[in-house]
Design an enzyme around this catalytic site. Structure first.
Site, PDB file in Angstrom:
ATOM      1  N   GLY A 104       4.972  -9.920   4.277  1.00  0.00           N
ATOM      2  CA  GLY A 104       6.065 -10.268   5.293  1.00  0.00           C
ATOM      3  C   GLY A 104       5.246 -10.994   6.608  1.00  0.00           C
ATOM      4  O   GLY A 104       3.754 -10.518   6.870  1.00  0.00           O
TER       5      GLY A 104
ATOM      6  N   SER B  87       4.514   1.544   7.675  1.00  0.00           N
ATOM      7  CA  SER B  87       3.991   2.566   7.375  1.00  0.00           C
ATOM      8  C   SER B  87       3.630   4.071   8.420  1.00  0.00           C
ATOM      9  O   SER B  87       4.229   4.983   7.947  1.00  0.00           O
ATOM     10  CB  SER B  87       3.454   2.351   6.232  1.00  0.00           C
TER      11      SER B  87
ATOM     12  N   MET C 286       1.347  -1.313  -0.575  1.00  0.00           N
ATOM     13  CA  MET C 286      -0.080   0.123   0.014  1.00  0.00           C
ATOM     14  C   MET C 286       0.691   1.472  -0.262  1.00  0.00           C
ATOM     15  O   MET C 286       0.194   2.184   0.571  1.00  0.00           O
ATOM     16  CB  MET C 286      -0.893  -0.538   0.939  1.00  0.00           C
TER      17      MET C 286
ATOM     18  N   GLY D   6      11.159  -2.980   5.017  1.00  0.00           N
ATOM     19  CA  GLY D   6      10.206  -4.092   5.595  1.00  0.00           C
ATOM     20  C   GLY D   6      10.281  -4.752   3.800  1.00  0.00           C
ATOM     21  O   GLY D   6       9.935  -5.986   3.668  1.00  0.00           O
ATOM     22  N   HIS D   7       9.537  -3.398   3.229  1.00  0.00           N
ATOM     23  CA  HIS D   7       9.412  -3.503   2.268  1.00  0.00           C
ATOM     24  C   HIS D   7       9.951  -4.540   0.334  1.00  0.00           C
ATOM     25  O   HIS D   7       9.912  -5.010   0.301  1.00  0.00           O
ATOM     26  CB  HIS D   7       8.441  -2.696   1.746  1.00  0.00           C
TER      27      HIS D   7
ATOM     28  N   ALA E  11       3.751   3.842   0.869  1.00  0.00           N
ATOM     29  CA  ALA E  11       4.877   4.342   2.527  1.00  0.00           C
ATOM     30  C   ALA E  11       6.073   3.164   2.159  1.00  0.00           C
ATOM     31  O   ALA E  11       6.524   3.019   3.314  1.00  0.00           O
ATOM     32  CB  ALA E  11       4.359   4.343   3.300  1.00  0.00           C
ATOM     33  N   LEU E  12       6.580   2.505   1.265  1.00  0.00           N
ATOM     34  CA  LEU E  12       7.354   1.935   1.276  1.00  0.00           C
ATOM     35  C   LEU E  12       9.127   2.231   2.165  1.00  0.00           C
ATOM     36  O   LEU E  12       9.466   3.073   2.325  1.00  0.00           O
ATOM     37  CB  LEU E  12       8.148   1.545  -0.149  1.00  0.00           C
TER      38      LEU E  12
ATOM     39  N   GLN F  33      -2.749 -11.603   8.573  1.00  0.00           N
ATOM     40  CA  GLN F  33      -2.841 -11.580   7.159  1.00  0.00           C
ATOM     41  C   GLN F  33      -2.574 -12.598   6.178  1.00  0.00           C
ATOM     42  O   GLN F  33      -2.964 -12.867   5.610  1.00  0.00           O
ATOM     43  CB  GLN F  33      -2.658 -10.095   6.879  1.00  0.00           C
TER      44      GLN F  33
END
Length: 281
Positions: A147, A186, A30, A36-37, A32-33, A153
């Site tokens: 992640g 984020s 989504m 972690g992304h 706002a990297l 999720q």
């Protein structure tokens, strides 16, 4: 790195790239990297020939309209971050491109969706399943990378993939943390200076609680974690559950399962942070 905004463009580009039967890795985000992304993107690049990253703030998974409004958005900054790693395609669609018609599908994940996040964010996981299934259909990846910070999720997406009989392999990736232990998110950028200073107490308390297993009861560990974090005036525990890592159902003792995880959600002011720790695997 190519940026595309429509499904037609995306599928055209991917079809050319995959003509030689190369594997496609997909990282849905989504925006706002953060690092972690980027760690997910790097793992996708290690395991696949072509890497696709989506940047799309999905409205159907927010049960709080204010949370949706204040979710950070900065596409150029995200693109700058992705330029530092191997990323072949960035899919950044508008809402009506992902949802040309209202998605009224209702998924049933049974007990997986009624605990923890599901209890406090009604409808959230249905929205996650809607958008991820649509993105899977658009990208048609061989592997998708998620992640472990969003532990519940991940379980939901695995269940959705199985229900829809999708061929994509869902790959879990380790939590990436700041130097002080705070799980990268984020939402961390929305914390006040005082909240950011105190937030690492969440991870520190989770890690320390591992030292009390199995000599302390499950309830004893739960109480200790909640009480420790709640002593901080900047933090307020919404829930802390110790669960079977497969079913996500609460456990009563340490011998009840071979895979036990502690999952937590904490408010720092209005900002909601989640994290988890594995007690037994």
């Amino acid at each position: 790195m190519q940026v595309v905004n429509t499904v037609k463009q995306l599928q055209k580009q991917i079809s050319v790239a995959t003509a030689s039967k190369r594997k496609v890795g997909f990282v849905p985000t989504m925006g706002a990297l953060h690092n972690g992304h980027l760690s997910l993107v790097k793992q996708a690049a290690d395991e696949c020939d072509i890497v696709v990253v989506s940047i799309f703030v999905n409205p159907t998974q927010f049960n709080n309209s204010k949370d949706l409004e204040r979710y950070p958005r900065d596409l150029q900054t995200d693109l700058d971050a992705l330029s530092t790693v191997k990323c072949d395609f960035v899919f950044a669609p508008a809402v009506d491109e992902v949802y040309p018609e209202e998605d009224n599908r209702q998924f049933n994940f049974g007990a997986l969706e009624t605990v923890m996040e599901g209890q406090y964010r009604p409808g959230h996981f249905n929205g996650v399943a809607q958008v991820v299934s649509r993105l899977f259909d658009m990208v048609k990846p061989d592997k998708a990378f998620f992640g472990l910070k969003d532990f519940q999720q991940l379980a939901i997406i695995r269940a959705m993939t199985k229900q829809l009989e999708l061929s994509v392999e869902v790959v879990p990736c380790a939590i990436v943390r700041e130097e002080d232990g705070l799980a990268m998110s984020s939402r961390n950028t929305l914390l006040s200076q005082a909240q950011r200073k105190n937030a690492p107490l969440i991870a520190r308390t989770l890690f320390e609680s591992c030292n009390f297993v199995p000599d302390t009861s499950v309830e004893g560990v739960k109480k200790q974690v909640i009480d420790t974090i709640n002593t901080d005036t900047e933090l307020d525990v919404e829930y802390f559950e110790i669960v079977d890592g497969y079913t996500l159902q609460p456990v009563d003792n340490w011998n009840e399962s071979e895979y036990i995880v502690g999952c937590i959600a904490v408010f720092a002011g209005e900002i909601r942070l989640i994290d988890n720790v594995t007690y037994k695997l």
